[in-house]
Scaffold this active site. Structure first.
Site, mmCIF file in Angstrom:
data_model
loop_
_atom_site.group_PDB
_atom_site.id
_atom_site.type_symbol
_atom_site.label_atom_id
_atom_site.label_comp_id
_atom_site.label_asym_id
_atom_site.label_seq_id
_atom_site.Cartn_x
_atom_site.Cartn_y
_atom_site.Cartn_z
ATOM 1 N N GLU A 39 0.876 -1.109 0.007
ATOM 2 C CA GLU A 39 -0.006 -0.124 0.083
ATOM 3 C C GLU A 39 0.876 1.496 0.171
ATOM 4 O O GLU A 39 0.724 1.876 0.943
ATOM 5 C CB GLU A 39 -1.046 -0.109 1.291
ATOM 6 C CG GLU A 39 -2.064 -1.144 1.297
ATOM 7 C CD GLU A 39 -3.026 -1.076 2.335
ATOM 8 O OE1 GLU A 39 -2.521 -0.779 3.389
ATOM 9 O OE2 GLU A 39 -3.922 -1.647 2.235
ATOM 10 N N GLU A 87 -5.290 -8.078 -0.957
ATOM 11 C CA GLU A 87 -6.003 -8.012 0.402
ATOM 12 C C GLU A 87 -7.750 -7.604 0.207
ATOM 13 O O GLU A 87 -7.768 -6.672 -0.618
ATOM 14 C CB GLU A 87 -5.407 -6.866 1.163
ATOM 15 C CG GLU A 87 -4.013 -7.100 1.789
ATOM 16 C CD GLU A 87 -3.497 -6.244 2.757
ATOM 17 O OE1 GLU A 87 -4.564 -5.231 3.304
ATOM 18 O OE2 GLU A 87 -2.413 -5.522 2.715
HETATM 19 C C1 BG6 Z 1 -4.472 -2.733 4.973
HETATM 20 C C2 BG6 Z 1 -3.190 -3.246 5.363
HETATM 21 O O1 BG6 Z 1 -4.419 -1.507 4.807
HETATM 22 O O2 BG6 Z 1 -5.368 -3.056 5.787
HETATM 23 C C3 BG6 Z 1 -3.197 -4.339 6.578
HETATM 24 O O3 BG6 Z 1 -2.176 -3.483 4.405
HETATM 25 C C4 BG6 Z 1 -4.100 -4.325 7.493
HETATM 26 O O4 BG6 Z 1 -1.688 -4.587 6.899
HETATM 27 C C5 BG6 Z 1 -5.406 -4.309 6.687
HETATM 28 O O5 BG6 Z 1 -4.349 -5.373 8.210
HETATM 29 C C6 BG6 Z 1 -6.554 -4.168 7.448
HETATM 30 O O6 BG6 Z 1 -6.488 -3.061 8.453
HETATM 31 P P1 BG6 Z 1 -6.566 -3.454 10.018
HETATM 32 O O7 BG6 Z 1 -6.519 -2.135 10.639
HETATM 33 O O8 BG6 Z 1 -8.243 -3.762 10.156
HETATM 34 O O9 BG6 Z 1 -5.788 -4.548 10.263
#
Ligand code: BG6
Length: 488
Positions: free
Chosen positions: A193, A386
């Site tokens: 990201e 993701e």
């Molecule tokens: C993304 C990141 O922005 O979101 C991850 O690359 C992160 O590392 C994921 O875990 C979800 O966000 P969070 O804060 O719910 O863990």
């Protein structure tokens, strides 16, 4: 199309994803140095709608965290103990039928201070073992070189990615791991990201906000250095292993206009242009036209060296990878609207969409929009690395977790990927975020769970760490086994 026909290509890379700083733990083992993520304490979800604000660190809080012994209150330091339990976890990934597994290498496990003369052999050997285990199970590793963690020394003493010196240190790190894992790792991502450096400069770029007069300028300077470092790592990868494939990685923050008022449309368009600036540089090899005016309007003067433009132009990526959790809303006058949470930052509430327990819009169709838009713009393969639902799971007395809400989330997003493929988009794969429960990036909560594998650990770090299969485990396993033909 009959029930058993699938739009997904035969070589579609189904899998799951984690990051070292949220899963590995072992922060003081094997010669690892402290990293920026070791400094982010636990926060209760209700405390922060604006997640980026919590992730940002002051120099005082970093120094306090460095002096803090052990890991209590700093869950990223212990993660889910993947460091010791990776073989057991990979066994479960194999049972799920994963074709690929996305993970990251902890930079400070390889170069504990970032500027050490020699890499840490124990750290290198650890990842050898992980990749060997994956390869034994026929799971292709997909490896992020830098996922929200850099050696803390580089943040405190060099000023993070604002310093041009960090480029050379990163390239040396990249060359070290590319050489070491040649033949074991084919798919690489340089920066997770990369736009986080603009959204949250400490997390993405190791910047300490209070040191900067113009934080936005410093952040764009830092991301420029990351673009150059990424391009040089891409060049190195191609010469070290011509069979490797390198991708960039963007948190795709699609913005819809709050209304059809052209001023709102323009506001949303600018947000989207700024978000896609990163892929423009890494895929097209040059800054988009909008950068000039935006930088001038915000007093941003980028320091570029002779040869930078050429480096960017000549070393573009093979594919785009991105995260997609939610969609956002922009307006010319945002003060008129109510807000809700979102990945990294809050947004205007979209009245058409429900939200998760953390206030993030649930918008599967947005994923299709994003895929089509990316492909129209760049015509390179796309990889969703993701996507997933952060939710509170309750384990029943009999040890089961009935996470139908997660199944529903995944089904609806995977359906939209199928539709985008039917629309002609080239999608390489899908890795479910936090396929095994891990510590949250923003709040360091364990109770915000994304996995199809449950990990017995609470927000306070207590628990057996036992792994168990949630209801979604069986569902996802069948999706993979049928290559997306059966989503019911
Ligand atoms: C993304 C990141 O922005 O979101 C991850 O690359 C992160 O590392 C994921 O875990 C979800 O966000 P969070 O804060 O719910 O863990």
């Amino acid at each position: 199309m009959s029930k058993n026909e699938t739009p997904f290509p035969a070589d579609f890379l189904w899998g799951g994803a984690i990051a070292a700083s949220q899963a590995e733990g072992g922060f003081d083992e094997g010669g690892r140095g402290l990293s920026t993520s070791d400094m982010v304490p636990y926060a209760k979800q209700t405390d922060y709608v604006d997640l980026a604000a919590h992730m940002s660190r002051s120099e005082a809080s970093i120094r306090e965290a460095i002096g803090h012994p052990g890991s209590e209150g700093y869950p990223k330091r212990y993660g889910i103990d993947f460091y010791h339990r990776y073989a057991e976890d990979i066994e479960l990934f194999a049972e799920l039928g994963f074709k690929t597994f996305r993970m990251s290498i902890s930079w400070s496990r390889i170069f504990p201070n970032g500027d050490d003369a020699q890499p840490n052999e124990e750290g290198l050997a650890f990842y050898d073992s992980v990749f060997d285990e994956l390869n034994k199970k026929g799971i292709e590793p997909l490896v992020t070189m830098s996922h929200y963690d850099m050696p803390i020394k580089l943040s405190l003493e060099y000023g993070g990615w604002k310093s041009r010196k960090v480029i050379d240190l990163f390239v040396r790190y990249a060359e070290t791991i590319l050489n070491r894992y040649r033949g074991k790792v084919k798919y690489w991502l340089t920066f997770n990201e990369i736009n986080t450096t603009i959204i949250e400069p400490y997390t993405g770029g190791g910047l300490i906000a209070e040191r900067e007069n113009n934080l936005l300028e410093a952040s764009y300077q830092a991301v420029h250095h990351q673009f150059i470092a990424s391009a040089l790592a891409t060049r190195a990868a191609r010469s070290i292993d011509p069979a490797s494939k390198i991708g960039c990685m963007l948190a795709r923050m699609i913005h819809y206009p709050a209304t059809s008022d052209p001023d709102d449309v323009l506001a949303a368009q600018l947000e989207n242009q700024l978000n896609l600036l990163h892929t423009d540089v890494q895929v097209r090899g040059a800054y988009p036209a909008i950068a000039k005016r935006y930088f001038a309007d915000h007093h941003i003067k980028l320091k570029m060296e002779a040869g930078d433009e050429e480096i960017l132009r000549e070393n573009t990526v093979d594919f785009i990878s991105f995260s997609y959790y939610t969609s956002l809303v922009a307006a010319a006058d945002p003060g008129k609207y109510g807000v809700t949470g979102g990945n990294l930052y809050s947004t205007i509430k979209n009245p058409n969409l429900p939200v998760t327990e953390w206030g993030w819009h649930l918008d599967p169709v947005g994923l299709r929009v994003v895929l089509k838009e990316f492909y129209d713009r760049y015509e390179v393969p796309l990889f969703i690395v993701e996507n997933g639902l952060g939710a509170v799971d309750t384990m029943q007395a009999d040890g089961t977790v009935e996470d139908d809400y997660r199944i529903d989330y995944m089904r609806r997003h995977i359906e939209q990927i199928g539709e985008a493929i039917r629309d002609g988009v080239d999608v390489m794969g899908y890795t479910l975020w936090g396929a095994i429960d891990i510590v949250s990036a923003s709040t360091s909560q364990m109770s915000k769970r994304y996995g199809v594998i449950y990990v017995d650990q609470g927000d306070d770090g207590r628990g057996t760490l036992d792994r168990s299969r949630k209801k979604s485990f069986g569902w996802y396993k069948n999706v993979i086994a049928t290559n997306g033909a059966e989503l019911e």
